[in-house]
Enzyme design. Structure first.
Site, PDB file in Angstrom:
ATOM      1  N   ASP A  45       0.814  -1.219   0.000  1.00  0.00           N
ATOM      2  CA  ASP A  45       0.000   0.000   0.000  1.00  0.00           C
ATOM      3  C   ASP A  45       0.846   1.266   0.000  1.00  0.00           C
ATOM      4  O   ASP A  45       2.064   1.225   0.210  1.00  0.00           O
ATOM      5  CB  ASP A  45      -0.964  -0.002   1.207  1.00  0.00           C
ATOM      6  N   ASN A  49      -7.336  -2.596  14.525  1.00  0.00           N
ATOM      7  CA  ASN A  49      -8.717  -2.983  14.207  1.00  0.00           C
ATOM      8  C   ASN A  49      -8.773  -4.260  13.355  1.00  0.00           C
ATOM      9  O   ASN A  49      -9.821  -4.584  12.819  1.00  0.00           O
ATOM     10  CB  ASN A  49      -9.438  -1.837  13.488  1.00  0.00           C
ATOM     11  N   HIS A  60      -7.096  -4.826  10.536  1.00  0.00           N
ATOM     12  CA  HIS A  60      -6.875  -4.686   9.084  1.00  0.00           C
ATOM     13  C   HIS A  60      -5.579  -5.368   8.651  1.00  0.00           C
ATOM     14  O   HIS A  60      -4.635  -5.500   9.436  1.00  0.00           O
ATOM     15  CB  HIS A  60      -6.929  -3.219   8.636  1.00  0.00           C
ATOM     16  N   GLU A 118      -9.818  -2.254   5.679  1.00  0.00           N
ATOM     17  CA  GLU A 118     -10.416  -1.924   6.964  1.00  0.00           C
ATOM     18  C   GLU A 118     -11.633  -2.823   7.228  1.00  0.00           C
ATOM     19  O   GLU A 118     -12.112  -3.512   6.318  1.00  0.00           O
ATOM     20  CB  GLU A 118     -10.834  -0.442   6.949  1.00  0.00           C
TER      21      GLU A 118
HETATM   22  C1  F6R Z   1       1.535  -1.428   6.137  1.00  0.00           C
HETATM   23  C2  F6R Z   1       0.214  -2.050   6.252  1.00  0.00           C
HETATM   24  C3  F6R Z   1      -0.536  -2.062   7.534  1.00  0.00           C
HETATM   25  C4  F6R Z   1       0.355  -2.243   8.769  1.00  0.00           C
HETATM   26  C5  F6R Z   1      -0.486  -2.180  10.042  1.00  0.00           C
HETATM   27  C6  F6R Z   1       0.369  -2.247  11.289  1.00  0.00           C
HETATM   28  O1  F6R Z   1       2.057  -1.555   4.833  1.00  0.00           O
HETATM   29  O2  F6R Z   1      -0.285  -2.510   5.284  1.00  0.00           O
HETATM   30  O3  F6R Z   1      -1.504  -3.089   7.506  1.00  0.00           O
HETATM   31  O4  F6R Z   1       1.009  -3.481   8.697  1.00  0.00           O
HETATM   32  O5  F6R Z   1      -1.228  -0.992  10.062  1.00  0.00           O
HETATM   33  O6  F6R Z   1       1.178  -1.103  11.358  1.00  0.00           O
HETATM   34  P1  F6R Z   1       2.319  -0.965  12.449  1.00  0.00           P
HETATM   35  O7  F6R Z   1       3.309  -2.041  12.161  1.00  0.00           O
HETATM   36  O8  F6R Z   1       2.889   0.404  12.250  1.00  0.00           O
HETATM   37  O9  F6R Z   1       1.670  -1.161  13.774  1.00  0.00           O
END
Ligand code: F6R
Length: 247
Positions: free
Chosen positions: A67, A137, A139, A144
């Site tokens: 992403d 959450n 995701h 989401e």
């Molecule tokens: C990042 C992504 C997100 C993160 C998730 C956890 O490329 O796709 O799904 O893996 O938001 O983020 P952190 O590791 O910062 O807690």
């Protein structure tokens, strides 16, 4: 699908890095699915060390990021392009630029960009190993709660929870982009193998829901139950209270 408590983030990060490394040594034309965020920082640090110590040829390795934030240029310090440069591609500068794929968050036509990215992943894939973090959450990528299983790469609205969680990387919450271009759940599921990592108390709730065994669109990571080759590694703080012990 078993959730494995590896005790601490260091060991879990080292494990994931070794698996990426082993994949490349088995097949120098491997396709790696990469994630960003705090969880992944130590994975890349360990991966870079392994690559350097073993002088690995990565010129034919192809990488696909999950992403990118909408509206951030590739050089913006909080863009995922910039993150990847900082943690991996500048540290081990032997990847081939054309083999590095991250969605373009400031494309003139974002829907076209999402379509292009999806078609590119499908054509050049499948990804051999996809590494994933998880949102508070539940995701994965920026899919989401409520995301359809059939979703492909597209522009997504970030939830309040994600914006709040990611504000730790920006000066103010207002600066956090409200949208991203993200691979969909179906794109992620097309990978041959998936390794998900979760560290810290803030991920415990999402991991506890993931441990329930009940697929629930409100916890997007539960789609992984349908994947035949998934591993989930957590540290002590993110581990559910009941790890399935019969005591
Ligand atoms: C990042 C992504 C997100 C993160 C998730 C956890 O490329 O796709 O799904 O893996 O938001 O983020 P952190 O590791 O910062 O807690």
């Amino acid at each position: 699908m078993k959730i494995i408590n590896l005790g601490n983030r260091h060991d879990a990060s080292f494990y994931a890095a070794c698996e990426l490394f082993n994949q490349i040594t088995r097949n120098p034309k491997s396709k790696l699915g990469l994630a960003t965020g705090g969880t992944m920082v130590d994975v890349y640090a360990n991966f870079v060390n392994l690559l350097k110590m073993n002088d690995v040829d990565v010129s034919n390795v192809e990488t696909f990021n999950l992403d990118e934030y909408v509206g951030l240029s590739q050089t913006h310090p909080e863009s995922y392009h910039h993150y990847m440069q900082k943690v991996l591609f500048e540290q081990y500068p032997y990847f081939t630029a054309n083999n590095i794929h991250v969605p373009i968050g400031d494309a003139a036509d974002l829907d076209d960009e999402a379509k292009r990215y999806e078609a590119m992943v499908r054509e050049r894939g499948p990804v051999d190993i996809q590494i994933l973090g998880i949102g508070e959450n539940g995701h994965i990528g920026f899919n989401e709660p409520g995301t359809s299983k059939e979703s492909e790469t597209r522009v997504v609205d970030l939830t309040e929870s994600t914006i709040r969680a990611n504000s730790r990387y920006f000066d103010t919450e207002e600066e956090v982009p409200k949208q991203a271009v993200s691979m969909g759940l179906s794109t992620i599921m097309s990978a041959k193998r998936i390794i998900l990592l979760a560290f810290g108390e803030k991920k415990k709730d999402a991991i506890t829901k993931l441990a329930s065994g009940i697929e629930d669109a409100d916890v997007p990571a539960t789609i992984l139950y349908e994947h035949p080759n998934v591993e989930i590694y957590v540290d002590e703080a993110a581990a559910p209270d009941d790890m399935g012990r019969e005591d």
